[in-house]
Design a protein around this motif. Sequence first.
Motif, PDB file in Angstrom:
ATOM      1  N   SER A 142       0.814  -1.218   0.000  1.00 19.95           N
ATOM      2  CA  SER A 142       0.000   0.000   0.000  1.00 19.95           C
ATOM      3  C   SER A 142       0.848   1.269   0.000  1.00 19.95           C
ATOM      4  N   SER A 143       2.159   1.124  -0.057  1.00 19.53           N
ATOM      5  CA  SER A 143       3.059   2.282  -0.078  1.00 19.53           C
ATOM      6  C   SER A 143       3.333   2.714  -1.508  1.00 19.53           C
ATOM      7  N   ASN A 144       4.051   3.813  -1.632  1.00 20.44           N
ATOM      8  CA  ASN A 144       4.510   4.286  -2.939  1.00 20.44           C
ATOM      9  C   ASN A 144       6.026   4.174  -2.989  1.00 20.44           C
ATOM     10  N   THR A 145       6.541   3.977  -4.175  1.00 23.71           N
ATOM     11  CA  THR A 145       7.987   3.949  -4.352  1.00 23.71           C
ATOM     12  C   THR A 145       8.509   5.377  -4.464  1.00 23.71           C
ATOM     13  N   ILE A 146       9.809   5.538  -4.294  1.00 22.88           N
ATOM     14  CA  ILE A 146      10.425   6.848  -4.506  1.00 22.88           C
ATOM     15  C   ILE A 146      10.204   7.277  -5.944  1.00 22.88           C
ATOM     16  N   ALA A 147      10.335   6.348  -6.879  1.00 19.84           N
ATOM     17  CA  ALA A 147      10.117   6.666  -8.293  1.00 19.84           C
ATOM     18  C   ALA A 147       8.722   7.255  -8.504  1.00 19.84           C
ATOM     19  N   ALA A 148       7.713   6.624  -7.922  1.00 19.51           N
ATOM     20  CA  ALA A 148       6.338   7.112  -8.078  1.00 19.51           C
ATOM     21  C   ALA A 148       6.170   8.483  -7.437  1.00 19.51           C
ATOM     22  N   LEU A 149       6.789   8.692  -6.284  1.00 19.21           N
ATOM     23  CA  LEU A 149       6.676   9.990  -5.614  1.00 19.21           C
ATOM     24  C   LEU A 149       7.329  11.096  -6.442  1.00 19.21           C
ATOM     25  N   LEU A 150       8.441  10.791  -7.093  1.00 18.10           N
ATOM     26  CA  LEU A 150       9.101  11.798  -7.928  1.00 18.10           C
ATOM     27  C   LEU A 150       8.227  12.176  -9.123  1.00 18.10           C
ATOM     28  N   LEU A 151       7.632  11.185  -9.771  1.00 18.76           N
ATOM     29  CA  LEU A 151       6.724  11.507 -10.878  1.00 18.76           C
ATOM     30  C   LEU A 151       5.475  12.221 -10.378  1.00 18.76           C
ATOM     31  N   HIS A 152       5.039  11.882  -9.174  1.00 14.76           N
ATOM     32  CA  HIS A 152       3.898  12.580  -8.584  1.00 14.76           C
ATOM     33  C   HIS A 152       4.212  14.065  -8.405  1.00 14.76           C
ATOM     34  N   MET A 153       5.419  14.373  -7.944  1.00 16.07           N
ATOM     35  CA  MET A 153       5.823  15.779  -7.785  1.00 16.07           C
ATOM     36  C   MET A 153       5.746  16.511  -9.126  1.00 16.07           C
ATOM     37  N   ALA A 154       6.245  15.882 -10.171  1.00 17.75           N
ATOM     38  CA  ALA A 154       6.193  16.506 -11.501  1.00 17.75           C
ATOM     39  C   ALA A 154       4.741  16.666 -11.957  1.00 17.75           C
ATOM     40  N   SER A 155       3.908  15.673 -11.683  1.00 18.74           N
ATOM     41  CA  SER A 155       2.515  15.742 -12.125  1.00 18.74           C
ATOM     42  C   SER A 155       1.755  16.850 -11.404  1.00 18.74           C
ATOM     43  N   ILE A 156       1.972  16.979 -10.107  1.00 14.60           N
ATOM     44  CA  ILE A 156       1.315  18.053  -9.346  1.00 14.60           C
ATOM     45  C   ILE A 156       1.723  19.415  -9.902  1.00 14.60           C
ATOM     46  N   GLU A 157       3.007  19.574 -10.192  1.00 16.88           N
ATOM     47  CA  GLU A 157       3.485  20.852 -10.718  1.00 16.88           C
ATOM     48  C   GLU A 157       2.863  21.141 -12.082  1.00 16.88           C
ATOM     49  N   PHE A 158       2.790  20.117 -12.936  1.00 15.30           N
ATOM     50  CA  PHE A 158       2.180  20.313 -14.253  1.00 15.30           C
ATOM     51  C   PHE A 158       0.706  20.713 -14.121  1.00 15.30           C
ATOM     52  N   VAL A 159      -0.028  19.995 -13.296  1.00 13.97           N
ATOM     53  CA  VAL A 159      -1.452  20.297 -13.113  1.00 13.97           C
ATOM     54  C   VAL A 159      -1.644  21.728 -12.621  1.00 13.97           C
ATOM     55  N   HIS A 160      -0.783  22.179 -11.720  1.00 18.48           N
ATOM     56  CA  HIS A 160      -0.914  23.532 -11.203  1.00 18.48           C
ATOM     57  C   HIS A 160      -0.518  24.577 -12.241  1.00 18.48           C
ATOM     58  N   GLN A 161       0.348  24.234 -13.155  1.00 18.73           N
ATOM     59  CA  GLN A 161       0.628  25.136 -14.285  1.00 18.73           C
ATOM     60  C   GLN A 161      -0.654  25.352 -15.093  1.00 18.73           C
ATOM     61  N   VAL A 162      -1.328  24.258 -15.399  1.00 20.09           N
ATOM     62  CA  VAL A 162      -2.546  24.311 -16.219  1.00 20.09           C
ATOM     63  C   VAL A 162      -3.645  25.086 -15.495  1.00 20.09           C
ATOM     64  N   ILE A 163      -3.870  24.755 -14.240  1.00 17.13           N
ATOM     65  CA  ILE A 163      -4.953  25.406 -13.495  1.00 17.13           C
ATOM     66  C   ILE A 163      -4.677  26.900 -13.325  1.00 17.13           C
ATOM     67  N   SER A 164      -3.463  27.256 -12.927  1.00 12.01           N
ATOM     68  CA  SER A 164      -3.179  28.658 -12.629  1.00 12.01           C
ATOM     69  C   SER A 164      -3.018  29.515 -13.880  1.00 12.01           C
ATOM     70  N   ASN A 165      -2.516  28.950 -14.943  1.00 11.58           N
ATOM     71  CA  ASN A 165      -2.268  29.751 -16.139  1.00 11.58           C
ATOM     72  C   ASN A 165      -3.408  29.681 -17.147  1.00 11.58           C
ATOM     73  N   GLU A 166      -3.946  28.489 -17.340  1.00  9.65           N
ATOM     74  CA  GLU A 166      -4.942  28.311 -18.393  1.00  9.65           C
ATOM     75  C   GLU A 166      -6.365  28.207 -17.874  1.00  9.65           C
ATOM     76  N   LYS A 167      -6.506  28.134 -16.553  1.00 12.03           N
ATOM     77  CA  LYS A 167      -7.837  28.109 -15.916  1.00 12.03           C
ATOM     78  C   LYS A 167      -8.714  27.000 -16.493  1.00 12.03           C
ATOM     79  N   ARG A 168      -8.124  25.809 -16.594  1.00 13.61           N
ATOM     80  CA  ARG A 168      -8.867  24.683 -17.160  1.00 13.61           C
ATOM     81  C   ARG A 168      -8.412  23.385 -16.514  1.00 13.61           C
ATOM     82  N   ASP A 169      -9.166  22.334 -16.801  1.00  9.79           N
ATOM     83  CA  ASP A 169      -8.764  20.989 -16.413  1.00  9.79           C
ATOM     84  C   ASP A 169      -7.816  20.426 -17.457  1.00  9.79           C
TER      85      ASP A 169
END
Length: 171
Positions: free
Chosen positions: A49-76
């Motif tokens: 039920s844990s996450n790997t370091i690899a998954a956590l690193l990609l999660h960090m990149a994904s969160i940052e990407f999603v916040h780029q889209v939300i804050s700049n483009e105001k969309r999903d």
Amino acid sequence: MIDYRIISAVPFTEKIGELVSMLEYTRNGTLNEISGLTQNELDYLPDDSSNTIAALLLHMASIEFVHQVISNEKRDLTTAEYKKWIIPLELGDEARATIKNRPLEYYLVQLQETRNSTLSLLKSKQDSWLLEESQWENGGSFNNHYLWFHVMEDEISHRGQIRTLLRNSKR
């Protein structure tokens, strides 16, 4: 030597420069933590039920990407963006099954490419942009400053998980 001051990074506006200073300090801490990790350390899974370091690193990149889209483009996310990022964004069973067997360099590139896009976005903004408000579908309000605070908060939280995984993987 590490600079422990929050100062406005050049060439950004004052408040955005301070935000960039904090984002970069956070990222440098993460990069120091993962420097030289082996494949076994990246893919270490202490339980089902844990996450790997690899998954956590990609999660960090994904969160940052999603916040780029939300804050700049105001969309999903678009369908293609969703398909690319959903597994590391949500983590869980599918992430445990698929995010593995890649070298550290792969994750470093993902983090750097996403950060480069963030810095490019932030260079184009004025401080007033940080205070621009929007609402979630449930009616809750947020502003861009909160979104980027959350990017840092999320990375710091997951860096703590990475430290725990590294301690446990050495047992």
